[in-house]
Scaffold this active site. Structure first.
Site, PDB file in Angstrom:
ATOM      1  N   TYR A 178     -10.336   4.368 -16.348  1.00 12.77           N
ATOM      2  CA  TYR A 178     -10.285   4.933 -14.988  1.00 12.77           C
ATOM      3  C   TYR A 178     -11.660   5.549 -14.658  1.00 12.77           C
ATOM      4  O   TYR A 178     -12.073   5.591 -13.506  1.00 12.77           O
ATOM      5  CB  TYR A 178      -9.148   5.950 -14.865  1.00 12.77           C
ATOM      6  N   ALA A 238     -14.120   2.280  -6.279  1.00 12.46           N
ATOM      7  CA  ALA A 238     -15.280   2.326  -7.177  1.00 12.46           C
ATOM      8  C   ALA A 238     -15.658   0.880  -7.471  1.00 12.46           C
ATOM      9  O   ALA A 238     -14.777   0.022  -7.547  1.00 12.46           O
ATOM     10  CB  ALA A 238     -14.933   3.055  -8.472  1.00 12.46           C
ATOM     11  N   THR A 285      -0.038  -2.021  -6.695  1.00 14.83           N
ATOM     12  CA  THR A 285      -0.640  -2.284  -5.377  1.00 14.83           C
ATOM     13  C   THR A 285      -1.902  -3.128  -5.533  1.00 14.83           C
ATOM     14  O   THR A 285      -2.320  -3.423  -6.645  1.00 14.83           O
ATOM     15  CB  THR A 285      -1.038  -0.962  -4.688  1.00 14.83           C
ATOM     16  N   SER A 327       0.828  -1.211   0.000  1.00 17.32           N
ATOM     17  CA  SER A 327       0.000   0.000   0.000  1.00 17.32           C
ATOM     18  C   SER A 327       0.859   1.257   0.000  1.00 17.32           C
ATOM     19  O   SER A 327       1.851   1.340   0.732  1.00 17.32           O
ATOM     20  CB  SER A 327      -0.894   0.029   1.236  1.00 17.32           C
ATOM     21  N   ILE A 328       0.430   2.237  -0.782  1.00 17.11           N
ATOM     22  CA  ILE A 328       1.103   3.537  -0.783  1.00 17.11           C
ATOM     23  C   ILE A 328       1.098   4.111   0.638  1.00 17.11           C
ATOM     24  O   ILE A 328       2.069   4.709   1.085  1.00 17.11           O
ATOM     25  CB  ILE A 328       0.422   4.492  -1.792  1.00 17.11           C
ATOM     26  N   LYS A 354     -11.514  11.641  -8.405  1.00 21.30           N
ATOM     27  CA  LYS A 354     -10.203  12.260  -8.096  1.00 21.30           C
ATOM     28  C   LYS A 354     -10.225  13.759  -8.399  1.00 21.30           C
ATOM     29  O   LYS A 354      -9.594  14.549  -7.692  1.00 21.30           O
ATOM     30  CB  LYS A 354      -9.061  11.578  -8.859  1.00 21.30           C
ATOM     31  N   ASP A 399     -14.229   2.258   8.482  1.00 16.11           N
ATOM     32  CA  ASP A 399     -14.800   2.292   7.135  1.00 16.11           C
ATOM     33  C   ASP A 399     -15.241   3.740   6.934  1.00 16.11           C
ATOM     34  O   ASP A 399     -16.082   4.234   7.697  1.00 16.11           O
ATOM     35  CB  ASP A 399     -15.993   1.328   7.035  1.00 16.11           C
ATOM     36  N   VAL A 400     -14.674   4.421   5.940  1.00 20.16           N
ATOM     37  CA  VAL A 400     -14.929   5.863   5.793  1.00 20.16           C
ATOM     38  C   VAL A 400     -16.352   6.191   5.357  1.00 20.16           C
ATOM     39  O   VAL A 400     -16.716   7.362   5.320  1.00 20.16           O
ATOM     40  CB  VAL A 400     -13.906   6.545   4.852  1.00 20.16           C
TER      41      VAL A 400
HETATM   42  P1  NAD Z   1      -4.395  -0.120  -1.664  1.00 18.03           P
HETATM   43  O1  NAD Z   1      -5.427  -1.099  -2.107  1.00 18.03           O
HETATM   44  O2  NAD Z   1      -3.211  -0.645  -0.958  1.00 18.03           O
HETATM   45  O3  NAD Z   1      -5.060   1.029  -0.807  1.00 18.03           O
HETATM   46  C1  NAD Z   1      -6.407   1.429  -0.970  1.00 18.03           C
HETATM   47  C2  NAD Z   1      -6.987   1.509   0.414  1.00 18.03           C
HETATM   48  O4  NAD Z   1      -8.319   2.016   0.383  1.00 18.03           O
HETATM   49  C3  NAD Z   1      -7.061   0.133   1.102  1.00 18.03           C
HETATM   50  O5  NAD Z   1      -6.332   0.166   2.302  1.00 18.03           O
HETATM   51  C4  NAD Z   1      -8.544  -0.048   1.382  1.00 18.03           C
HETATM   52  O6  NAD Z   1      -8.799  -0.710   2.580  1.00 18.03           O
HETATM   53  C5  NAD Z   1      -8.985   1.410   1.451  1.00 18.03           C
HETATM   54  N1  NAD Z   1     -10.435   1.566   1.351  1.00 18.03           N
HETATM   55  C6  NAD Z   1     -11.259   1.252   0.317  1.00 18.03           C
HETATM   56  N2  NAD Z   1     -12.540   1.459   0.667  1.00 18.03           N
HETATM   57  C7  NAD Z   1     -12.537   1.928   1.949  1.00 18.03           C
HETATM   58  C8  NAD Z   1     -13.547   2.306   2.878  1.00 18.03           C
HETATM   59  N3  NAD Z   1     -14.860   2.245   2.565  1.00 18.03           N
HETATM   60  N4  NAD Z   1     -13.166   2.718   4.116  1.00 18.03           N
HETATM   61  C9  NAD Z   1     -11.861   2.761   4.459  1.00 18.03           C
HETATM   62  N5  NAD Z   1     -10.850   2.430   3.624  1.00 18.03           N
HETATM   63  C10 NAD Z   1     -11.193   1.996   2.379  1.00 18.03           C
HETATM   64  O7  NAD Z   1      -3.948   0.643  -3.019  1.00 18.03           O
HETATM   65  P2  NAD Z   1      -3.040   1.949  -3.223  1.00 18.03           P
HETATM   66  O8  NAD Z   1      -2.635   1.897  -4.641  1.00 18.03           O
HETATM   67  O9  NAD Z   1      -2.035   2.055  -2.150  1.00 18.03           O
HETATM   68  O10 NAD Z   1      -4.118   3.123  -3.105  1.00 18.03           O
HETATM   69  C11 NAD Z   1      -4.004   4.170  -2.161  1.00 18.03           C
HETATM   70  C12 NAD Z   1      -4.381   5.509  -2.779  1.00 18.03           C
HETATM   71  O11 NAD Z   1      -3.441   5.843  -3.802  1.00 18.03           O
HETATM   72  C13 NAD Z   1      -5.756   5.561  -3.430  1.00 18.03           C
HETATM   73  O12 NAD Z   1      -6.355   6.820  -3.163  1.00 18.03           O
HETATM   74  C14 NAD Z   1      -5.437   5.449  -4.891  1.00 18.03           C
HETATM   75  O13 NAD Z   1      -6.429   6.031  -5.703  1.00 18.03           O
HETATM   76  C15 NAD Z   1      -4.152   6.248  -4.937  1.00 18.03           C
HETATM   77  N6  NAD Z   1      -3.302   6.054  -6.108  1.00 18.03           N
HETATM   78  C16 NAD Z   1      -2.926   4.806  -6.492  1.00 18.03           C
HETATM   79  C17 NAD Z   1      -2.111   4.642  -7.608  1.00 18.03           C
HETATM   80  C18 NAD Z   1      -1.715   3.275  -8.098  1.00 18.03           C
HETATM   81  O14 NAD Z   1      -1.340   3.146  -9.270  1.00 18.03           O
HETATM   82  N7  NAD Z   1      -1.742   2.242  -7.262  1.00 18.03           N
HETATM   83  C19 NAD Z   1      -1.682   5.770  -8.324  1.00 18.03           C
HETATM   84  C20 NAD Z   1      -2.071   7.029  -7.889  1.00 18.03           C
HETATM   85  C21 NAD Z   1      -2.888   7.164  -6.783  1.00 18.03           C
HETATM   86  O1  0WE Z   2      -6.830   4.904  -7.981  1.00 20.67           O
HETATM   87  C1  0WE Z   2      -6.494   3.870  -8.517  1.00 20.67           C
HETATM   88  C2  0WE Z   2      -7.304   2.600  -8.352  1.00 20.67           C
HETATM   89  C3  0WE Z   2      -8.383   2.722  -7.317  1.00 20.67           C
HETATM   90  C4  0WE Z   2      -9.385   1.609  -7.339  1.00 20.67           C
HETATM   91  C5  0WE Z   2      -9.073   0.292  -7.649  1.00 20.67           C
HETATM   92  C6  0WE Z   2     -10.060  -0.682  -7.613  1.00 20.67           C
HETATM   93  C7  0WE Z   2      -9.791  -2.106  -7.992  1.00 20.67           C
HETATM   94  C8  0WE Z   2     -10.771  -3.062  -7.334  1.00 20.67           C
HETATM   95  C9  0WE Z   2     -10.684   1.920  -7.029  1.00 20.67           C
HETATM   96  N1  0WE Z   2     -11.659   0.998  -7.001  1.00 20.67           N
HETATM   97  C10 0WE Z   2     -11.373  -0.290  -7.282  1.00 20.67           C
HETATM   98  N2  0WE Z   2     -12.389  -1.206  -7.229  1.00 20.67           N
HETATM   99  C11 0WE Z   2     -12.172  -2.537  -7.300  1.00 20.67           C
HETATM  100  O2  0WE Z   2     -13.133  -3.335  -7.279  1.00 20.67           O
HETATM  101  N3  0WE Z   2      -5.371   3.890  -9.322  1.00 20.67           N
HETATM  102  C12 0WE Z   2      -4.737   5.151  -9.608  1.00 20.67           C
HETATM  103  C13 0WE Z   2      -4.807   2.683  -9.970  1.00 20.67           C
HETATM  104  C14 0WE Z   2      -5.434   2.554 -11.321  1.00 20.67           C
HETATM  105  O3  0WE Z   2      -6.651   1.980 -11.469  1.00 20.67           O
HETATM  106  C15 0WE Z   2      -6.978   2.056 -12.816  1.00 20.67           C
HETATM  107  C16 0WE Z   2      -5.937   2.676 -13.515  1.00 20.67           C
HETATM  108  C17 0WE Z   2      -4.951   3.010 -12.556  1.00 20.67           C
HETATM  109  C18 0WE Z   2      -3.655   3.704 -12.804  1.00 20.67           C
HETATM  110  C19 0WE Z   2      -8.119   1.620 -13.473  1.00 20.67           C
HETATM  111  C20 0WE Z   2      -8.216   1.788 -14.839  1.00 20.67           C
HETATM  112  C21 0WE Z   2      -7.207   2.409 -15.539  1.00 20.67           C
HETATM  113  C22 0WE Z   2      -6.049   2.866 -14.895  1.00 20.67           C
END
Ligand code: NAD
Ligand code: 0WE
Length: 256
Positions: free
Chosen positions: A156, A96, A194, A19-20, A163, A65-66
């Site tokens: 996306y 989503a 992640t 996780s980030i 976002k 849970d937010v």
């Molecule tokens: P991750 O799955 O490790 O983290 C996502 C977190 O959201 C999880 O810990 C999950 O428990 C939490 N979450 C989802 N629904 C929730 C709810 N109802 N209540 C509380 N927590 C909830 O994945 P990540 O990639 O570390 O994502 C963290 C953030 O970084 C997100 O905002 C994501 O959009 C953003 N982000 C991700 C990427 C990527 O490529 N992975 C790039 C840019 C931004």
């Molecule tokens: O913010 C994200 C992903 C957030 C996310 C991921 C999931 C996967 C599982 C939100 N909701 C869900 N719901 C699920 O059921 N990113 C920035 C990573 C990401 O996701 C994409 C991307 C990138 C980059 C989806 C489509 C296209 C590009």
């Protein structure tokens, strides 16, 4: 090194070691901050306890849970009782419904739109409002965004719209909370491998695309998000608020 010594922080969004939120939490802890953690539900409790436990048996770990006003209120009640104050908050939460990230954006249902915005954008407003009364010495709130907020990234979809709402909320929160010396910023990260990225069709190709097109010719690594998170939390960023910082190897500047 100890630029965050004496600071109390709370981290939302650790699911596992990839996780980030975990990368930024480690950087905050390394810089001397004392951290509390939340987890989304019972499913993730053990993971978060195992990771956060590395900061000592005293580490506060709470369910949140937010989508629940009650759980949010409880988190800040307990943090207030234990520490009496707060300086740092990391919002690293997004969701989503999966089908909304697969087909066409035009087919987004009312319910998928609502859920994506509730969890991924409104939650920042709710957490900031609950945190502010504890940020009596000023504070830094950091949220995670993605480029799909400003340009179309195929699939996306509704997350891009959520976002955009998160980034606009960051600016309005920065305005409201500025007089209390609370800063609010986003980090817009390049794609990271992640849990949230797993199972997204074509994600590996997207990482290759960034490698080929970003000025730095590579992808971002978690430590670099940690370093930016630590900077935004520190006094080095004391005059930075309402901003979106791109930590994407330069991808965002490109026109072609
Ligand atoms: P991750 O799955 O490790 O983290 C996502 C977190 O959201 C999880 O810990 C999950 O428990 C939490 N979450 C989802 N629904 C929730 C709810 N109802 N209540 C509380 N927590 C909830 O994945 P990540 O990639 O570390 O994502 C963290 C953030 O970084 C997100 O905002 C994501 O959009 C953003 N982000 C991700 C990427 C990527 O490529 N992975 C790039 C840019 C931004
Ligand atoms: O913010 C994200 C992903 C957030 C996310 C991921 C999931 C996967 C599982 C939100 N909701 C869900 N719901 C699920 O059921 N990113 C920035 C990573 C990401 O996701 C994409 C991307 C990138 C980059 C989806 C489509 C296209 C590009």
């Amino acid at each position: 090194m100890s630029q965050l010594a004496g600071k109390i922080g709370i981290v939302f969004g650790v699911a596992n070691k990839r996780s980030i939120a975990w990368a930024i939490a480690q950087a905050w802890a390394k810089a001397g901050a004392t951290l509390a953690f939340t987890y989304q539900g019972e499913r993730l409790k053990d993971n978060v306890e195992e990771l956060a436990g590395t900061f000592g048996p005293d580490t506060l770990i709470l369910p949140c849970d937010v989508t629940s006003d009650e759980q949010i209120a409880n988190v800040f009640k307990v943090v207030g009782e234990k520490y009496g104050k707060l300086h740092l908050l990391l919002h690293s939460v997004a969701f989503a419904p999966k089908d909304a990230l697969e087909g066409l954006f035009v087919n987004t249902s009312r319910e998928a739109f609502r859920i994506a915005h509730d969890i991924s954008a409104y939650s920042l407003v709710a957490l900031a409002r609950a945190a502010a009364p504890l940020m009596t010495e000023g504070g830094s709130i950091v949220a995670m965004s993605y480029y799909g907020a400003e340009k179309v990234v195929p699939h996306y979809n509704v997350m891009g719209v959520a976002k955009a709402a998160l980034e606009a909320s960051t600016r309005y929160l920065a305005y409201d909370l500025g007089p209390k010396k609370i800063r609010v910023n986003c980090i817009s990260a390049g794609p990271m491998n992640t849990l949230a990225a797993r199972g997204i069709a074509g994600f590996t190709d997207m990482m290759k695309h960034y490698e080929a097109h970003a000025p730095l010719k590579r992808n971002v690594v978690p430590d670099e998000l940690g370093a930016t998170g630590a900077f935004l939390a520190s006094d080095g960023a004391a005059a930075i608020t309402g901003q979106v910082l791109y930590v994407d190897c330069g991808y965002q500047i490109m026109g072609m």
